[in-house]
Design a protein around this motif. Structure first.
Motif, PDB file in Angstrom:
ATOM      1  N   ASP A  21       0.846  -1.198   0.000  1.00  0.00           N
ATOM      2  CA  ASP A  21       0.000   0.000   0.000  1.00  0.00           C
ATOM      3  C   ASP A  21       0.882   1.248   0.000  1.00  0.00           C
ATOM      4  OD1 ASP A  21      -2.066   1.849   0.334  1.00  0.00           O
ATOM      5  OD2 ASP A  21      -3.101   0.652   1.827  1.00  0.00           O
ATOM      6  N   GLY A  22       2.067   1.125   0.619  1.00  0.00           N
ATOM      7  CA  GLY A  22       2.981   2.262   0.655  1.00  0.00           C
ATOM      8  C   GLY A  22       3.631   2.503  -0.683  1.00  0.00           C
ATOM      9  N   LEU A  23       4.290   1.477  -1.194  1.00  0.00           N
ATOM     10  CA  LEU A  23       5.127   1.692  -2.383  1.00  0.00           C
ATOM     11  C   LEU A  23       4.299   1.872  -3.650  1.00  0.00           C
ATOM     12  CD1 LEU A  23       8.166  -0.621  -1.557  1.00  0.00           C
ATOM     13  CD2 LEU A  23       7.705   1.737  -0.877  1.00  0.00           C
ATOM     14  N   GLN A  24       3.048   1.411  -3.654  1.00  0.00           N
ATOM     15  CA  GLN A  24       2.186   1.625  -4.834  1.00  0.00           C
ATOM     16  C   GLN A  24       1.904   3.109  -5.062  1.00  0.00           C
ATOM     17  OE1 GLN A  24      -1.577  -0.321  -3.929  1.00  0.00           O
ATOM     18  NE2 GLN A  24      -2.412   1.468  -2.921  1.00  0.00           N
ATOM     19  N   ASN A  25       2.083   3.886  -4.007  1.00  0.00           N
ATOM     20  CA  ASN A  25       1.671   5.281  -4.038  1.00  0.00           C
ATOM     21  C   ASN A  25       2.849   6.254  -4.140  1.00  0.00           C
ATOM     22  OD1 ASN A  25      -0.709   6.876  -3.935  1.00  0.00           O
ATOM     23  ND2 ASN A  25      -0.102   7.600  -1.904  1.00  0.00           N
ATOM     24  N   GLU A  26       4.053   5.720  -4.227  1.00  0.00           N
ATOM     25  CA  GLU A  26       5.225   6.585  -4.312  1.00  0.00           C
ATOM     26  C   GLU A  26       5.417   7.067  -5.749  1.00  0.00           C
ATOM     27  OE1 GLU A  26       7.465   7.699  -1.929  1.00  0.00           O
ATOM     28  OE2 GLU A  26       5.938   6.961  -0.560  1.00  0.00           O
ATOM     29  N   ALA A  27       5.765   8.334  -5.897  1.00  0.00           N
ATOM     30  CA  ALA A  27       5.991   8.870  -7.245  1.00  0.00           C
ATOM     31  C   ALA A  27       7.152   8.132  -7.904  1.00  0.00           C
ATOM     32  CB  ALA A  27       6.288  10.357  -7.156  1.00  0.00           C
ATOM     33  N   ALA A  28       8.202   7.869  -7.129  1.00  0.00           N
ATOM     34  CA  ALA A  28       9.372   7.191  -7.688  1.00  0.00           C
ATOM     35  C   ALA A  28       9.250   5.690  -7.470  1.00  0.00           C
ATOM     36  CB  ALA A  28      10.626   7.709  -6.999  1.00  0.00           C
ATOM     37  N   THR A  29       9.646   4.932  -8.465  1.00  0.00           N
ATOM     38  CA  THR A  29       9.642   3.477  -8.297  1.00  0.00           C
ATOM     39  C   THR A  29      10.895   3.069  -7.535  1.00  0.00           C
ATOM     40  OG1 THR A  29       8.369   3.157 -10.298  1.00  0.00           O
ATOM     41  CG2 THR A  29       9.659   1.277  -9.549  1.00  0.00           C
ATOM     42  N   VAL A  30      10.693   2.251  -6.522  1.00  0.00           N
ATOM     43  CA  VAL A  30      11.806   1.786  -5.685  1.00  0.00           C
ATOM     44  C   VAL A  30      12.346   0.489  -6.299  1.00  0.00           C
ATOM     45  CG1 VAL A  30      12.362   0.920  -3.374  1.00  0.00           C
ATOM     46  CG2 VAL A  30      10.746   2.823  -3.648  1.00  0.00           C
ATOM     47  N   GLY A  31      13.658   0.362  -6.344  1.00  0.00           N
ATOM     48  CA  GLY A  31      14.268  -0.843  -6.918  1.00  0.00           C
ATOM     49  C   GLY A  31      13.962  -2.084  -6.088  1.00  0.00           C
ATOM     50  N   PRO A  62       2.730   0.829 -12.052  1.00  0.00           N
ATOM     51  CA  PRO A  62       4.085   0.479 -12.513  1.00  0.00           C
ATOM     52  C   PRO A  62       5.075   0.293 -11.354  1.00  0.00           C
ATOM     53  CG  PRO A  62       3.465   2.731 -13.195  1.00  0.00           C
ATOM     54  CD  PRO A  62       2.242   2.108 -12.611  1.00  0.00           C
ATOM     55  N   GLN A  63       4.792   0.934 -10.231  1.00  0.00           N
ATOM     56  CA  GLN A  63       5.713   0.855  -9.075  1.00  0.00           C
ATOM     57  C   GLN A  63       5.896  -0.576  -8.579  1.00  0.00           C
ATOM     58  OE1 GLN A  63       3.067   2.852  -9.416  1.00  0.00           O
ATOM     59  NE2 GLN A  63       3.331   4.824  -8.397  1.00  0.00           N
ATOM     60  N   LEU A  64       4.895  -1.447  -8.857  1.00  0.00           N
ATOM     61  CA  LEU A  64       4.980  -2.819  -8.337  1.00  0.00           C
ATOM     62  C   LEU A  64       5.105  -3.837  -9.480  1.00  0.00           C
ATOM     63  CD1 LEU A  64       2.346  -2.574  -5.426  1.00  0.00           C
ATOM     64  CD2 LEU A  64       4.794  -2.077  -5.369  1.00  0.00           C
ATOM     65  N   ALA A  65       5.600  -3.383 -10.613  1.00  0.00           N
ATOM     66  CA  ALA A  65       5.727  -4.271 -11.775  1.00  0.00           C
ATOM     67  C   ALA A  65       6.729  -5.403 -11.530  1.00  0.00           C
ATOM     68  CB  ALA A  65       6.150  -3.465 -13.002  1.00  0.00           C
ATOM     69  N   ASP A  66       7.590  -5.221 -10.518  1.00  0.00           N
ATOM     70  CA  ASP A  66       8.625  -6.242 -10.235  1.00  0.00           C
ATOM     71  C   ASP A  66       8.136  -7.292  -9.228  1.00  0.00           C
ATOM     72  OD1 ASP A  66       8.414  -4.696  -7.982  1.00  0.00           O
ATOM     73  OD2 ASP A  66      10.577  -4.570  -7.626  1.00  0.00           O
ATOM     74  N   ALA A  67       6.822  -7.455  -9.092  1.00  0.00           N
ATOM     75  CA  ALA A  67       6.284  -8.341  -8.039  1.00  0.00           C
ATOM     76  C   ALA A  67       6.913  -9.739  -8.067  1.00  0.00           C
ATOM     77  CB  ALA A  67       4.764  -8.436  -8.179  1.00  0.00           C
ATOM     78  N   SER A  68       7.005 -10.332  -9.248  1.00  0.00           N
ATOM     79  CA  SER A  68       7.528 -11.704  -9.317  1.00  0.00           C
ATOM     80  C   SER A  68       9.003 -11.736  -8.917  1.00  0.00           C
ATOM     81  CB  SER A  68       7.369 -12.273 -10.725  1.00  0.00           C
ATOM     82  OG  SER A  68       6.001 -12.232 -11.087  1.00  0.00           O
ATOM     83  N   ASN A  69       9.755 -10.735  -9.351  1.00  0.00           N
ATOM     84  CA  ASN A  69      11.186 -10.696  -8.999  1.00  0.00           C
ATOM     85  C   ASN A  69      11.363 -10.548  -7.490  1.00  0.00           C
ATOM     86  OD1 ASN A  69      11.720 -10.811 -11.673  1.00  0.00           O
ATOM     87  ND2 ASN A  69      12.107  -8.611 -11.915  1.00  0.00           N
ATOM     88  N   LEU A  70      10.557  -9.697  -6.893  1.00  0.00           N
ATOM     89  CA  LEU A  70      10.668  -9.512  -5.437  1.00  0.00           C
ATOM     90  C   LEU A  70      10.327 -10.813  -4.722  1.00  0.00           C
ATOM     91  CD1 LEU A  70      11.069  -7.726  -2.928  1.00  0.00           C
ATOM     92  CD2 LEU A  70       8.647  -7.088  -3.092  1.00  0.00           C
ATOM     93  N   ALA A  71       9.237 -11.456  -5.160  1.00  0.00           N
ATOM     94  CA  ALA A  71       8.821 -12.700  -4.497  1.00  0.00           C
ATOM     95  C   ALA A  71       9.938 -13.741  -4.580  1.00  0.00           C
ATOM     96  CB  ALA A  71       7.540 -13.226  -5.138  1.00  0.00           C
ATOM     97  N   ALA A  72      10.645 -13.776  -5.704  1.00  0.00           N
ATOM     98  CA  ALA A  72      11.705 -14.786  -5.876  1.00  0.00           C
ATOM     99  C   ALA A  72      12.868 -14.549  -4.913  1.00  0.00           C
ATOM    100  CB  ALA A  72      12.209 -14.754  -7.316  1.00  0.00           C
TER     101      ALA A  72
END
Ligand code: HMG
Ligand code: MG
Length: 307
Positions: A21-31, A62-72
């Motif tokens: 809920d936090g990172l979905q709302n950030e202007a900048a995408t976090v690595g 787009p901020q959470l487009a890396d969901a699968s990579n994070l889960a891995a």
């Protein structure tokens, strides 16, 4: 006359939503690696239920487009459940492939926010969930449900709590183990919280409900205490007060995890959280976002200078 403090529990379960809920709302995408550092800090703090990301459309978030990579990259940790937001069957398949054991489906109690957020009517969303739930449960996943805009809608204003009751009941019937009621834009007050819960608990067992309060107007802790006095035992929170819904204008941070943990600990209610480490996790959140975050305890510290 009874008081808010007559039926306090020994423990409360905190469901951490900051990474989602936090990172979905950030202007900048976090690595992804920085997200992982945050999740690890939350685990170190003793959080055992962490919503780490969303398997939604990357065109929408787009901020959470890396969901699968994070889960891995997630470190398997005994006693810690990672969950992820999921809007449809495509998201379910992605979450399943990523080894996520729990998903959270979501819809709103108001039509307009529902359409703006997931591009469907409430009835269309329920059709998707009717198809999705049996598949998810067949995979052995647990499914949580969110009902948003329960206390008010940014587009429609007041929302009749009976709408939320019907949706909460329906999601339970479909197989959700818990329903998190969202004050998406942080408009609720304690008396309204009592009224909302009176309506919903008339047909949904209070043990199956959680509160997801945004602290936009400084009411979140008061609403949470009201809920706890009525039997609520699960509270959603976001580290350092991160959060908001990009499709709810005016939605600001969630109730900060440090703020609710501080209140509960000093009331003798256990959460399994180590407050010092939780405060450190807030510092990690600030470091990875490179901006000041709003949580009150996060900013003030755990004690005064005099100690
Ligand atoms: P749509 O555009 O109507 O859907 O979006 P679509 O089916 O036409 O798909 C559009 C594109 O997205 C297609 O890509 C799909 O394949 C793809 P293309 O073929 O054009 O290249 N797509 C997906 N890709 C990956 N994963 C998926 C997925 N689904 C479709 N799961 C949709 C409909 C529901 C997908 C979209 O509206 C969406 O993702 N919405 C999510 C918005 C969101 O995450 N909002 C914030 C969370 S809710 C919240 O914060 C409130 C809460 O915290 C509680 C509270 O505070 O009250 C929970
Ligand atoms: Mg939220």
């Amino acid at each position: 006359m009874g008081t808010l403090f007559d039926h306090l529990p020994d423990s409360i379960s905190i469901y951490e939503v900051g990474p989602r809920d936090g990172l979905q709302n950030e202007a900048a995408t976090v690595g992804t690696v920085r997200k992982l550092r945050l999740v690890e800090a939350l685990i170190e703090a003793g959080l055992t239920r962490i919503e780490i990301t969303s398997f939604v459309s990357p065109l929408w978030i787009p901020q959470l487009a890396d969901a699968s990579n994070l889960a891995a990259l997630l470190p398997p940790r005994a006693g810690v459940t990672f969950s992820a937001l999921c809007p449809n069957l495509k998201g379910l398949e992605r979450a399943h492939d990523a080894g996520i054991p729990e998903i959270a489906i979501f819809l709103s109690a108001s039509e307009t926010h529902n359409r703006r957020n997931i591009n469907k009517s409430i009835e269309q969303a329920l059709e998707v969930f009717r198809e999705l739930l049996p598949v998810a449960l067949g995979y052995g996943m647990r499914v949580r449900g969110y009902v948003s805009t329960v206390w008010g809608c940014p587009y429609e204003g007041p929302v009749d709590p009976r709408r939320s009751l019907v949706l909460a009941r329906t999601l339970i019937e479909l197989g959700c183990y818990e329903i998190s009621l969202g004050d998406t834009i942080g408009v609720g007050t304690p008396l309204q919280t009592k009224e909302v819960l009176d309506v919903i608990t008339s047909e949904v067992p209070v043990e199956k409900l959680a509160l997801h309060m945004h602290d936009t107007r400084g009411q979140a802790l008061a609403n949470v205490l009201t809920g706890i006095s009525m039997g609520i035992r699960t509270i959603d929170a976001a580290i350092a007060g991160l959060g908001g819904c990009p499709y709810a204008p005016g939605a600001s941070g969630n109730l900060a995890t440090e703020d609710v943990a501080y209140m509960l600990h000093h009331m003798g209610i256990s959460t399994g959280i180590d407050l010092e480490r939780l405060w450190e996790a807030g510092r990690v959140a600030e470091a990875i976002l490179r901006r000041e975050l709003p949580g009150r305890v996060h900013r003030a510290g755990l004690r005064s200078l005099k100690g």
